[in-house]
Write an enzyme that holds these catalytic residues in place. Sequence first.
Site, PDB file in Angstrom:
ATOM      1  N   CYS A 165      56.762 -55.985 -27.385  1.00 45.53           N
ATOM      2  CA  CYS A 165      55.475 -55.507 -28.435  1.00 45.53           C
ATOM      3  C   CYS A 165      54.220 -56.687 -28.771  1.00 45.53           C
ATOM      4  CB  CYS A 165      56.572 -56.223 -29.943  1.00 45.53           C
ATOM      5  SG  CYS A 165      57.014 -58.041 -29.914  1.00 45.53           S
ATOM      6  N   HIS A 214      59.001 -60.341 -33.737  1.00 51.20           N
ATOM      7  CA  HIS A 214      58.265 -58.764 -33.294  1.00 51.20           C
ATOM      8  C   HIS A 214      57.116 -58.420 -33.979  1.00 51.20           C
ATOM      9  CE1 HIS A 214      57.863 -54.389 -32.372  1.00 51.20           C
ATOM     10  NE2 HIS A 214      58.161 -54.253 -33.755  1.00 51.20           N
ATOM     11  N   HIS A 217      53.071 -49.942 -32.689  1.00 49.84           N
ATOM     12  CA  HIS A 217      54.007 -51.217 -31.702  1.00 49.84           C
ATOM     13  C   HIS A 217      55.233 -50.382 -31.473  1.00 49.84           C
ATOM     14  CE1 HIS A 217      58.173 -50.403 -34.377  1.00 49.84           C
ATOM     15  NE2 HIS A 217      57.593 -49.735 -34.928  1.00 49.84           N
TER      16      HIS A 217
END
Length: 130
Positions: free
Chosen positions: A32, A90, A102
Amino acid sequence: MLADKIIFTGLQCLGIPYVFNAPSDQTDKFDCSSLIQYIFRVNGISLPRNSRQQFEIGLPISFSHIQKGDLLFFTTEKRKNRRGPSKIGHVGIYIGNGEMLHTYRPKNKVTISKLNSYWKAVFVMAKRVI
């Protein structure tokens, strides 16, 4: 507009495989934060390598005020009880229309997700870096 260029760059990455801790100098796989770092670097903005470091920069934005190009930070099951940057697990980019770009383990590739009840429940903060 810079946000549109950032989103355009990100959309070119759709489908690229997810690999945890992917090196930041590669574009054939991302995690990510390396994805975010790459997209912004291509557009002239230098960001730190991991999501916790990325969380420490930029202007804090509440969920109700997010705009295209904002970074969205989330916690995880393992990190939810931590404080500060260590809570972050994240990161994604808001692309408008209630969606983010993402990459993460369950999908195993760069993808677009709706900011549904799951993502809203684990949302920590957005940051504006552009």
